[in-house]
Design an enzyme around this catalytic site. Structure first.
Site, short mmCIF file in Angstrom:
data_model
loop_
_atom_site.label_atom_id
_atom_site.label_comp_id
_atom_site.label_asym_id
_atom_site.label_seq_id
_atom_site.Cartn_x
_atom_site.Cartn_y
_atom_site.Cartn_z
N ASP A 45 81.22 48.87 2.61
CA ASP A 45 82.28 47.99 3.39
C ASP A 45 81.99 46.81 4.45
O ASP A 45 82.75 46.33 4.67
CB ASP A 45 83.41 49.21 4.14
CG ASP A 45 82.42 50.01 5.56
OD1 ASP A 45 81.19 49.51 5.49
OD2 ASP A 45 83.10 50.66 5.95
N ASP A 84 81.52 53.23 -0.41
CA ASP A 84 81.93 53.39 0.80
C ASP A 84 83.40 53.90 0.82
O ASP A 84 84.05 53.27 0.21
CB ASP A 84 81.81 52.19 1.89
CG ASP A 84 80.46 52.31 2.72
OD1 ASP A 84 79.86 53.30 2.76
OD2 ASP A 84 80.16 51.23 2.88
N LYS A 112 80.12 57.49 0.18
CA LYS A 112 79.57 57.48 1.52
C LYS A 112 80.57 57.67 2.52
O LYS A 112 81.57 56.64 2.70
CB LYS A 112 78.52 56.27 1.74
CG LYS A 112 77.77 56.54 2.89
CD LYS A 112 76.68 55.27 3.02
CE LYS A 112 77.24 53.96 3.22
NZ LYS A 112 77.86 53.79 4.47
N GLU A 180 71.02 54.63 10.09
CA GLU A 180 71.08 53.18 10.67
C GLU A 180 70.68 52.79 12.08
O GLU A 180 71.25 53.58 13.04
CB GLU A 180 72.51 52.61 10.17
CG GLU A 180 72.51 51.02 10.58
CD GLU A 180 73.82 50.40 10.09
OE1 GLU A 180 74.02 49.21 10.32
OE2 GLU A 180 74.71 50.99 9.19
#
Length: 263
Positions: A45, A84, A112, A180
């Protein structure tokens, strides 16, 4: 050419072979990435910022993801393709299943989703219905308004919470995890604790795999450049050579280096 499967990534983890992944949004780049040896791609995204020009990922819709998933699948028919589920596309398990089905029909092999233990029921709902799931912890861009910006996550006591979330998601059935913007030390704890492959972005070189937004890898990101990003195009001279250099540096552990990492 045989399709890339999650089993291949599991084997990489067991054999301690690092692997490189990248975001892709269209046919041409997906084809180029596949031809140069990238077997795992993400329709992220992040396209809301890199392709559509928004200042966050929040405006992206399921239809947007499905559109780009179809394009990438045509360019890389044999890759393991993650897509995503965007903001508010999985507020309930039932909504998650409906939207995951749309993305899978478009060509994704796995969806995801961002978030911790609160997603356990959603993960179970999806995996029980043959929808493979990749988790995403640490800096989760869909929560940017909660975090107050794009900041490193998992420092101090928050590290144990993140590790507990990772273990809960694995127990629920996720088959991959993206970490992340977390300290290297935490990334290592999570990678060692999980049996599934962990893909890092801004998590040091201790994870099983790495992912970069393609625009960061080519140095064409407008505005703020993340600390973990590296412009491979500036050294390589052309895009194909840049992709090959990215793969080589990930596999050897050269990238990400200390200058790309957090503590």
């Amino acid at each position: 050419m045989k399709p890339t499967t999650i089993s291949l990534l599991q084997k990489c983890k067991q054999e301690k072979k690092r692997f490189a992944t990248i975001t892709a949004y269209d046919f041409s780049f997906a084809k180029l990435f596949a031809e140069e040896g990238i077997n795992v791609m993400l329709v992220g995204d992040s396209l809301g910022m890199t392709v559509q020009g928004h200042d966050s990922t929040l405006p992206v819709t399921v239809d947007d993801i499905a559109y780009h998933t179809r394009a990438v699948r045509r360019g890389a028919p044999h890759c393991l393709l993650l897509s995503d589920l965007p903001f508010m596309a999985y507020a309930t398990p039932e909504q998650a299943f409906e939207n995951a089905a749309a993305v899978m029909r478009a060509g994704a092999n796995m969806v995801k989703i961002e978030g911790g233990a609160w997603l356990v029921d959603t993960v179970k709902m999806l995996t029980e219905r043959a929808v493979p799931v990749c988790g995403h912890l640490g800096l989760t861009p869909q929560s940017v308004n909660v975090f107050g910006g794009y900041k490193v996550q998992g420092r101090g006591d928050a590290g144990q919470i993140l590790l507990d979330d990772a273990l809960a998601l694995e127990a629920a059935g996720i088959q991959l995890l993206v970490l992340e913007c977390v300290p290297v030390e935490l990334a290592k704890r999570v990678t060692d604790a999980l049996t599934i492959p962990v893909i890092g972005i801004g998590a040091g070189n201790v994870t099983d795999g790495q992912i970069l937004v393609m625009h960061d890898a080519f140095g064409i990101t407008g505005g703020h450049i993340p600390k973990f990003a590296k412009n491979f195009l500036s050294e390589a001279g052309d895009m194909r050579a840049a992709v090959r250099q990215y793969i080589a540096d990930v596999e050897s552990g050269v990238y990400p280096g200390e200058e790309h990492s957090f503590h």
